[in-house]
Design a protein around this motif. Structure first.
Motif, PDB file in Angstrom:
ATOM      1  N   THR A  99       0.817  -1.212   0.000  1.00 48.98           N
ATOM      2  CA  THR A  99       0.000   0.000   0.000  1.00 48.98           C
ATOM      3  C   THR A  99       0.855   1.268   0.000  1.00 48.98           C
ATOM      4  O   THR A  99       0.320   2.360  -0.095  1.00 48.98           O
ATOM      5  CB  THR A  99      -0.932   0.028   1.230  1.00 48.98           C
ATOM      6  OG1 THR A  99      -0.143  -0.057   2.425  1.00 48.98           O
ATOM      7  CG2 THR A  99      -1.914  -1.138   1.191  1.00 48.98           C
ATOM      8  N   GLU A 100       2.163   1.107   0.104  1.00 50.67           N
ATOM      9  CA  GLU A 100       3.082   2.250   0.085  1.00 50.67           C
ATOM     10  C   GLU A 100       4.031   2.121  -1.087  1.00 50.67           C
ATOM     11  O   GLU A 100       4.517   1.020  -1.403  1.00 50.67           O
ATOM     12  CB  GLU A 100       3.856   2.340   1.400  1.00 50.67           C
ATOM     13  CG  GLU A 100       2.978   2.656   2.602  1.00 50.67           C
ATOM     14  CD  GLU A 100       3.794   2.908   3.858  1.00 50.67           C
ATOM     15  OE1 GLU A 100       4.969   3.333   3.731  1.00 50.67           O
ATOM     16  OE2 GLU A 100       3.274   2.676   4.954  1.00 50.67           O
ATOM     17  N   LEU A 101       4.317   3.250  -1.712  1.00 48.58           N
ATOM     18  CA  LEU A 101       5.132   3.275  -2.924  1.00 48.58           C
ATOM     19  C   LEU A 101       6.518   2.673  -2.701  1.00 48.58           C
ATOM     20  O   LEU A 101       7.035   1.950  -3.551  1.00 48.58           O
ATOM     21  CB  LEU A 101       5.255   4.720  -3.423  1.00 48.58           C
ATOM     22  CG  LEU A 101       5.697   4.935  -4.871  1.00 48.58           C
ATOM     23  CD1 LEU A 101       4.772   4.235  -5.844  1.00 48.58           C
ATOM     24  CD2 LEU A 101       5.786   6.415  -5.182  1.00 48.58           C
ATOM     25  N   LYS A 102       7.109   2.936  -1.552  1.00 51.52           N
ATOM     26  CA  LYS A 102       8.474   2.475  -1.274  1.00 51.52           C
ATOM     27  C   LYS A 102       8.578   0.949  -1.290  1.00 51.52           C
ATOM     28  O   LYS A 102       9.641   0.390  -1.570  1.00 51.52           O
ATOM     29  CB  LYS A 102       8.969   3.012   0.067  1.00 51.52           C
ATOM     30  CG  LYS A 102       8.148   2.581   1.263  1.00 51.52           C
ATOM     31  CD  LYS A 102       8.681   3.193   2.559  1.00 51.52           C
ATOM     32  CE  LYS A 102       7.859   2.763   3.771  1.00 51.52           C
ATOM     33  NZ  LYS A 102       7.916   1.318   4.009  1.00 51.52           N
ATOM     34  N   ASP A 103       7.480   0.249  -1.007  1.00 50.53           N
ATOM     35  CA  ASP A 103       7.508  -1.213  -0.967  1.00 50.53           C
ATOM     36  C   ASP A 103       7.481  -1.846  -2.351  1.00 50.53           C
ATOM     37  O   ASP A 103       7.663  -3.065  -2.483  1.00 50.53           O
ATOM     38  CB  ASP A 103       6.330  -1.738  -0.132  1.00 50.53           C
ATOM     39  CG  ASP A 103       6.435  -1.323   1.329  1.00 50.53           C
ATOM     40  OD1 ASP A 103       7.571  -1.221   1.829  1.00 50.53           O
ATOM     41  OD2 ASP A 103       5.384  -1.099   1.962  1.00 50.53           O
TER      42      ASP A 103
END
Length: 221
Positions: A99-103
């Motif tokens: 749900t997070e871009l960094k992942d």
């Protein structure tokens, strides 16, 4: 003379091939870029979901999907739009969510194609600007590199500003090896911007002061 003619024809042919290789292709949209992710890890399945104004839609299902919990937050690739994406995947029977871009970085793994190269640049703060495709959502490539024309929000203050860049991404390493700034391509002033040139009124010009002295009235006897 025939030798020189052959050399000239070979030169024209090589020039044509070089010109053709430099032809830019456009990224159709961010959904299409996400659809072309090729995860390195062995997965049971993975699902890409787009939530637009509160309604979730599966836009890709790879593998045999199992039940999962819908997410109410995710990563946004369109600044200013009420929408987000998230990814559901299963590895070894365990369901996980991105749900997070960094992942996305670990999920993508090695850069396999130009779409993953563009997403790696997005992780560095750049954007695939669908509104300005000609300057900030296109690319070309050669045997060694991808050359990406992408945008970047450089100011959220007044004025709201975007610049466009050409990024060189090495195909073998997936590393951005060069960044060329191409200038500002959009600049927006809002009504709240006190420095908006259209809202700044010209100061009224001062009227010249009288220089001739006034006559004093004569006293009556």
């Amino acid at each position: 003379m025939s030798i020189y003619k052959n050399i000239f024809l070979l030169f024209l042919l090589s020039l044509g091939i070089f010109t053709f290789s430099q032809e830019k292709k456009k990224f159709p949209n961010v959904e299409n870029v996400l659809l072309n992710i090729k995860p390195d890890s062995k997965l049971d399945f993975w699902v890409l979901v787009h939530n637009h104004y509160g309604k979730g839609k599966e836009i890709k299902v790879s593998g045999t999907k199992k039940d999962y919990v819908p997410q109410f937050s995710g990563f946004n690739l369109r600044p200013g739009e009420d929408s987000f994406f998230y990814i559901v995947y299963s590895s070894g029977g365990k369901i996980s969510y991105i749900t997070e871009l960094k992942d996305l970085k670990s999920f993508i793994g090695k850069i396999d194609n130009v779409d993953e190269a563009a997403l790696s640049a997005v992780l560095e703060g750049y954007m695939i600007d669908e509104q300005f495709v000609d300057v900030a959502a296109n690319y070309y490539e050669d045997k060694t590199n991808y050359y990406l024309d992408l945008g970047k929000i450089t100011s959220t203050e007044c004025p709201y500003q975007k610049k466009h860049f050409t990024l060189t991404v090495n195909k073998s390493s997936g590393i951005i090896t060069n960044v060329k700034e191409n200038g500002t391509y959009t600049e927006v002033y809002t009504k709240k911007c006190t420095n908006n040139p259209r809202l700044q009124k010209k100061q009224p010009e001062e009227t010249p002061k009288e220089t001739t002295p006034k006559k004093t009235p004569k006293k009556r006897k």
